[in-house]
Motif scaffolding. Sequence first.
Motif, PDB file in Angstrom:
ATOM      1  N   LEU A 170     -17.948  -2.267 -11.209  1.00  0.00           N
ATOM      2  CA  LEU A 170     -19.059  -1.643 -11.326  1.00  0.00           C
ATOM      3  C   LEU A 170     -19.896  -1.288  -9.837  1.00  0.00           C
ATOM      4  O   LEU A 170     -20.441  -2.057  -9.464  1.00  0.00           O
ATOM      5  CB  LEU A 170     -20.310  -1.792 -12.035  1.00  0.00           C
ATOM      6  CG  LEU A 170     -19.645  -1.747 -13.843  1.00  0.00           C
ATOM      7  CD1 LEU A 170     -20.624  -2.439 -14.692  1.00  0.00           C
ATOM      8  CD2 LEU A 170     -19.811  -0.164 -14.139  1.00  0.00           C
ATOM      9  N   GLY A 174     -22.113   1.357  -7.131  1.00  0.00           N
ATOM     10  CA  GLY A 174     -22.955   2.599  -6.968  1.00  0.00           C
ATOM     11  C   GLY A 174     -24.017   2.213  -5.817  1.00  0.00           C
ATOM     12  O   GLY A 174     -23.642   1.548  -4.597  1.00  0.00           O
ATOM     13  N   ASN A 214     -20.219   5.011 -16.693  1.00  0.00           N
ATOM     14  CA  ASN A 214     -21.229   5.310 -15.734  1.00  0.00           C
ATOM     15  C   ASN A 214     -22.618   4.803 -16.221  1.00  0.00           C
ATOM     16  O   ASN A 214     -22.934   4.995 -17.498  1.00  0.00           O
ATOM     17  CB  ASN A 214     -21.065   6.557 -15.298  1.00  0.00           C
ATOM     18  CG  ASN A 214     -19.876   7.031 -14.673  1.00  0.00           C
ATOM     19  OD1 ASN A 214     -18.793   6.048 -14.305  1.00  0.00           O
ATOM     20  ND2 ASN A 214     -19.578   8.238 -14.280  1.00  0.00           N
ATOM     21  N   PHE A 267     -24.290   3.730 -11.101  1.00  0.00           N
ATOM     22  CA  PHE A 267     -23.291   2.873 -10.674  1.00  0.00           C
ATOM     23  C   PHE A 267     -22.049   3.580 -11.789  1.00  0.00           C
ATOM     24  O   PHE A 267     -22.150   4.077 -12.818  1.00  0.00           O
ATOM     25  CB  PHE A 267     -23.496   1.558 -11.553  1.00  0.00           C
ATOM     26  CG  PHE A 267     -24.556   0.879 -10.767  1.00  0.00           C
ATOM     27  CD1 PHE A 267     -23.945  -0.126  -9.557  1.00  0.00           C
ATOM     28  CD2 PHE A 267     -25.658   0.928 -10.910  1.00  0.00           C
ATOM     29  CE1 PHE A 267     -25.184  -0.781  -8.909  1.00  0.00           C
ATOM     30  CE2 PHE A 267     -26.635   0.227 -10.050  1.00  0.00           C
ATOM     31  CZ  PHE A 267     -26.435  -0.557  -9.232  1.00  0.00           C
TER      32      PHE A 267
END
Length: 127
Positions: free
Chosen positions: A13, A15, A96, A6
Amino acid sequence: MNIGSFKSTNGQLLGSIATAHIDLPRLGLRPVESDSDKAPAFEIMALNVARRWVQIGALWEQTSNSSGEVFYQGRFDDPQPHRPGSSHAFPHRRRNRNLQRRMEPPAAPPREPRRQPSGTTRTPHHR
């Protein structure tokens, strides 16, 4: 094993997760607002085939006893019911997170009771 990641994109966020059995290319982590200390920090959201966001899991904030580093632990729905696993999101670079999965071994099949060979009888022992 790393199964996804993500990253922060425009304050969200976003991902993906991919394994041998699932491919979820569009995921989001939605923050949970709650006063309960048992509430998750994030809901794991997936974009379904009808292009609607649906919750498929959740992540709870944890702190490493050894390093003090914050990470997230949780579960997500997996169509492989005989192999449940827990997921952990760890920091990777700035803002991340990599998602890792610990697979639990498959459950052992139930043991069948021992059978006597045909033609034999079992007699109780009397004292």
